[in-house]
Design a protein around this motif. Structure first.
Motif, PDB file in Angstrom:
ATOM      1  N   ILE A  20       0.846  -1.191   0.000  1.00 19.64           N
ATOM      2  CA  ILE A  20       0.000   0.000   0.000  1.00 19.64           C
ATOM      3  C   ILE A  20       0.884   1.245   0.000  1.00 19.64           C
ATOM      4  O   ILE A  20       1.794   1.380   0.813  1.00 19.64           O
ATOM      5  N   ASP A  21       0.627   2.144  -0.931  1.00 22.26           N
ATOM      6  CA  ASP A  21       1.352   3.418  -0.996  1.00 22.26           C
ATOM      7  C   ASP A  21       0.572   4.451  -0.201  1.00 22.26           C
ATOM      8  O   ASP A  21      -0.445   4.981  -0.664  1.00 22.26           O
ATOM      9  N   LEU A  22       1.033   4.713   1.013  1.00 26.48           N
ATOM     10  CA  LEU A  22       0.309   5.630   1.882  1.00 26.48           C
ATOM     11  C   LEU A  22       0.309   7.054   1.356  1.00 26.48           C
ATOM     12  O   LEU A  22      -0.545   7.857   1.720  1.00 26.48           O
ATOM     13  N   THR A  23       1.276   7.389   0.522  1.00 27.02           N
ATOM     14  CA  THR A  23       1.353   8.766   0.016  1.00 27.02           C
ATOM     15  C   THR A  23       0.251   9.062  -0.988  1.00 27.02           C
ATOM     16  O   THR A  23       0.062  10.214  -1.361  1.00 27.02           O
ATOM     17  N   ARG A  24      -0.481   8.022  -1.432  1.00 29.59           N
ATOM     18  CA  ARG A  24      -1.549   8.242  -2.396  1.00 29.59           C
ATOM     19  C   ARG A  24      -2.920   8.307  -1.726  1.00 29.59           C
ATOM     20  O   ARG A  24      -3.951   8.348  -2.372  1.00 29.59           O
ATOM     21  N   GLY A  25      -2.912   8.309  -0.397  1.00 23.28           N
ATOM     22  CA  GLY A  25      -4.174   8.356   0.318  1.00 23.28           C
ATOM     23  C   GLY A  25      -4.861   9.691   0.149  1.00 23.28           C
ATOM     24  O   GLY A  25      -4.274  10.690  -0.249  1.00 23.28           O
ATOM     25  N   THR A  26      -6.161   9.684   0.426  1.00 17.62           N
ATOM     26  CA  THR A  26      -6.914  10.924   0.351  1.00 17.62           C
ATOM     27  C   THR A  26      -7.103  11.468   1.763  1.00 17.62           C
ATOM     28  O   THR A  26      -6.854  10.790   2.750  1.00 17.62           O
ATOM     29  N   GLY A  27      -7.565  12.723   1.856  1.00 16.02           N
ATOM     30  CA  GLY A  27      -7.791  13.318   3.153  1.00 16.02           C
ATOM     31  C   GLY A  27      -6.524  13.903   3.724  1.00 16.02           C
ATOM     32  O   GLY A  27      -5.442  13.831   3.127  1.00 16.02           O
ATOM     33  N   PRO A  28      -6.619  14.485   4.930  1.00 17.48           N
ATOM     34  CA  PRO A  28      -5.473  15.162   5.540  1.00 17.48           C
ATOM     35  C   PRO A  28      -4.254  14.265   5.720  1.00 17.48           C
ATOM     36  O   PRO A  28      -3.128  14.704   5.508  1.00 17.48           O
TER      37      PRO A  28
ATOM     38  N   ALA B 139       1.375  12.934   4.331  1.00 14.09           N
ATOM     39  CA  ALA B 139       2.398  11.976   3.912  1.00 14.09           C
ATOM     40  C   ALA B 139       3.079  12.439   2.637  1.00 14.09           C
ATOM     41  O   ALA B 139       4.299  12.312   2.483  1.00 14.09           O
ATOM     42  N   ARG B 140       2.300  12.994   1.719  1.00 14.65           N
ATOM     43  CA  ARG B 140       2.896  13.496   0.473  1.00 14.65           C
ATOM     44  C   ARG B 140       3.801  14.688   0.740  1.00 14.65           C
ATOM     45  O   ARG B 140       4.860  14.837   0.124  1.00 14.65           O
ATOM     46  N   MET B 141       3.402  15.566   1.655  1.00 18.78           N
ATOM     47  CA  MET B 141       4.233  16.723   1.996  1.00 18.78           C
ATOM     48  C   MET B 141       5.549  16.280   2.618  1.00 18.78           C
ATOM     49  O   MET B 141       6.623  16.798   2.269  1.00 18.78           O
ATOM     50  N   ARG B 142       5.486  15.321   3.532  1.00 18.16           N
ATOM     51  CA  ARG B 142       6.711  14.827   4.170  1.00 18.16           C
ATOM     52  C   ARG B 142       7.625  14.177   3.141  1.00 18.16           C
ATOM     53  O   ARG B 142       8.852  14.363   3.171  1.00 18.16           O
ATOM     54  N   ALA B 143       7.042  13.403   2.233  1.00 18.75           N
ATOM     55  CA  ALA B 143       7.846  12.760   1.188  1.00 18.75           C
ATOM     56  C   ALA B 143       8.492  13.808   0.291  1.00 18.75           C
ATOM     57  O   ALA B 143       9.642  13.657  -0.142  1.00 18.75           O
ATOM     58  N   ARG B 144       7.791  14.894   0.019  1.00 23.23           N
ATOM     59  CA  ARG B 144       8.347  15.966  -0.809  1.00 23.23           C
ATOM     60  C   ARG B 144       9.547  16.623  -0.143  1.00 23.23           C
ATOM     61  O   ARG B 144      10.554  16.911  -0.796  1.00 23.23           O
TER      62      ARG B 144
ATOM     63  N   LEU C 158      11.536  15.255   2.095  1.00 21.01           N
ATOM     64  CA  LEU C 158      12.645  14.295   2.084  1.00 21.01           C
ATOM     65  C   LEU C 158      13.294  14.220   0.712  1.00 21.01           C
ATOM     66  O   LEU C 158      14.511  14.088   0.597  1.00 21.01           O
ATOM     67  N   ALA C 159      12.478  14.321  -0.346  1.00 16.53           N
ATOM     68  CA  ALA C 159      13.006  14.181  -1.705  1.00 16.53           C
ATOM     69  C   ALA C 159      13.667  15.457  -2.209  1.00 16.53           C
ATOM     70  O   ALA C 159      14.713  15.414  -2.867  1.00 16.53           O
ATOM     71  N   ASN C 160      13.082  16.604  -1.900  1.00 11.65           N
ATOM     72  CA  ASN C 160      13.525  17.862  -2.519  1.00 11.65           C
ATOM     73  C   ASN C 160      14.117  18.875  -1.553  1.00 11.65           C
ATOM     74  O   ASN C 160      14.710  19.854  -1.985  1.00 11.65           O
ATOM     75  N   GLY C 161      13.928  18.671  -0.237  1.00 15.73           N
ATOM     76  CA  GLY C 161      14.447  19.615   0.741  1.00 15.73           C
ATOM     77  C   GLY C 161      13.390  20.609   1.171  1.00 15.73           C
ATOM     78  O   GLY C 161      12.517  21.006   0.381  1.00 15.73           O
ATOM     79  N   ALA C 162      13.484  21.058   2.422  1.00 12.69           N
ATOM     80  CA  ALA C 162      12.500  21.987   2.970  1.00 12.69           C
ATOM     81  C   ALA C 162      12.573  23.362   2.313  1.00 12.69           C
ATOM     82  O   ALA C 162      11.600  24.128   2.345  1.00 12.69           O
ATOM     83  N   HIS C 163      13.726  23.691   1.697  1.00 17.82           N
ATOM     84  CA  HIS C 163      13.868  25.011   1.078  1.00 17.82           C
ATOM     85  C   HIS C 163      12.931  25.197  -0.113  1.00 17.82           C
ATOM     86  O   HIS C 163      12.733  26.318  -0.583  1.00 17.82           O
ATOM     87  N   THR C 164      12.361  24.093  -0.633  1.00 22.65           N
ATOM     88  CA  THR C 164      11.462  24.198  -1.783  1.00 22.65           C
ATOM     89  C   THR C 164      10.041  24.578  -1.365  1.00 22.65           C
ATOM     90  O   THR C 164       9.202  24.833  -2.224  1.00 22.65           O
ATOM     91  N   LEU C 165       9.759  24.596  -0.075  1.00 22.33           N
ATOM     92  CA  LEU C 165       8.417  24.894   0.399  1.00 22.33           C
ATOM     93  C   LEU C 165       8.121  26.389   0.346  1.00 22.33           C
ATOM     94  O   LEU C 165       8.991  27.213   0.636  1.00 22.33           O
ATOM     95  N   ALA C 166       6.894  26.725  -0.012  1.00 22.26           N
ATOM     96  CA  ALA C 166       6.431  28.106   0.106  1.00 22.26           C
ATOM     97  C   ALA C 166       6.206  28.428   1.579  1.00 22.26           C
ATOM     98  O   ALA C 166       6.125  27.523   2.423  1.00 22.26           O
ATOM     99  N   ASP C 167       6.096  29.709   1.897  1.00 23.55           N
ATOM    100  CA  ASP C 167       5.914  30.102   3.298  1.00 23.55           C
ATOM    101  C   ASP C 167       4.684  29.446   3.916  1.00 23.55           C
ATOM    102  O   ASP C 167       4.724  28.966   5.054  1.00 23.55           O
ATOM    103  N   TYR C 168       3.572  29.432   3.178  1.00 25.97           N
ATOM    104  CA  TYR C 168       2.360  28.848   3.753  1.00 25.97           C
ATOM    105  C   TYR C 168       2.518  27.342   3.958  1.00 25.97           C
ATOM    106  O   TYR C 168       1.920  26.774   4.882  1.00 25.97           O
ATOM    107  N   GLU C 169       3.355  26.693   3.131  1.00 24.71           N
ATOM    108  CA  GLU C 169       3.571  25.259   3.286  1.00 24.71           C
ATOM    109  C   GLU C 169       4.428  24.962   4.519  1.00 24.71           C
ATOM    110  O   GLU C 169       4.221  23.946   5.197  1.00 24.71           O
ATOM    111  N   ILE C 170       5.402  25.829   4.799  1.00 24.56           N
ATOM    112  CA  ILE C 170       6.179  25.676   6.038  1.00 24.56           C
ATOM    113  C   ILE C 170       5.255  25.780   7.243  1.00 24.56           C
ATOM    114  O   ILE C 170       5.300  24.959   8.161  1.00 24.56           O
ATOM    115  N   LEU C 171       4.385  26.786   7.223  1.00 22.92           N
ATOM    116  CA  LEU C 171       3.442  26.961   8.320  1.00 22.92           C
ATOM    117  C   LEU C 171       2.472  25.784   8.394  1.00 22.92           C
ATOM    118  O   LEU C 171       2.154  25.285   9.488  1.00 22.92           O
TER     119      LEU C 171
END
Length: 229
Positions: free
Chosen positions: A8-16, A21-26, A28-41
């Motif tokens: 089961i790929d948990l990152t493909r789940g729906t809902g919060p 899970a998708r945000m955390r995977a992002r 890990l894959a790309n670094g926190a510096h790629t996040l917009a301000d609202y995404e950091i918050l």
């Protein structure tokens, strides 16, 4: 044959939870510096708002207070009025505390030496256990923060010494230097010519020689203040 089940790929789940899970995977894959301000918050609020989509809340807070930094700086009563519970408010206090700790640590490791008082306070500590006759260099950045405090490189001639200092300064991305000679007997005039040559050698590299000091008992002597540099 034993039954096998697809992973089961948990990152493909729906809902919060799937979104988190998708945000955390992002990150890990790309670094926190790629996040917009609202995404950091948004991600910070995961810890304080466990079962709710925090994206609308994050965007609403930034829109209300003006910026991510302003959200962190907002007083508790204002955050409560904006709809945050105390658990979420406590989470939003952590970045400010972390920033203060990092700034304090950087100041200890890279003190600013932009005036005479700061320089004297630093030298008072740096000269403890200093080696008589040693010439040391303080390499500074463009905000006069200390990058390195090192003995002058070994060289068999003054041009070779200046060249070695220049190479080291460029490696450190230094934009300024302060030299100090640990000597109870050295006279300022004896050091003036070599200091002037060092100053001349640094100018084509846009590296400023702020001063060369002779340190002995009592107040150090500044070649710059003596008009010898």
């Amino acid at each position: 044959m034993a039954n096998t089940y697809p992973r089961i790929d948990l990152t493909r789940g729906t809902g919060p939870q799937g979104h988190r899970a998708r945000m955390r995977a992002r990150v890990l894959a790309n670094g926190a510096h790629t996040l917009a301000d609202y995404e950091i918050l948004e991600m910070l609020l995961f810890a304080g708002v466990p079962r709710k989509d925090t994206k609308p809340l994050a965007k609403g807070l930034i829109g209300h207070f003006g910026s991510l930094v302003d959200v962190f700086r907002a007083p508790t009563h204002a955050l409560r009025a904006a709809g945050l519970k105390d658990d979420a408010i406590r989470v939003l206090r952590l970045p400010g505390v972390a920033a203060e700790r990092l700034a304090s640590s950087e100041q200890r490791e890279r003190p600013t030496l932009s005036n005479w008082e700061q320089l004297m306070a630093y030298l008072e500590q740096a000269l403890e256990g200093g080696i008589p006759g040693q010439f040391r260099l303080l390499y500074l950045d463009n905000r006069n923060r200390l990058l390195a405090d090192e003995a002058a490189p070994d060289a068999d001639s003054l041009p070779a010494l200046n060249r070695a200092i220049a190479i080291r300064a460029l490696a450190l991305h230094a934009t300024a230097l302060i030299g100090f000679h640990i000597s109870p007997t050295q006279r300022p005039a004896n050091l003036s010519q070599s200091a002037r040559q060092l100053d001349f050698a640094m100018r084509p590299l846009s590296i400023t020689l702020h001063d060369v000091l002779i340190t002995s008992e009592g107040q150090p002597t500044s070649l710059r203040q003596e008009g010898l540099l």
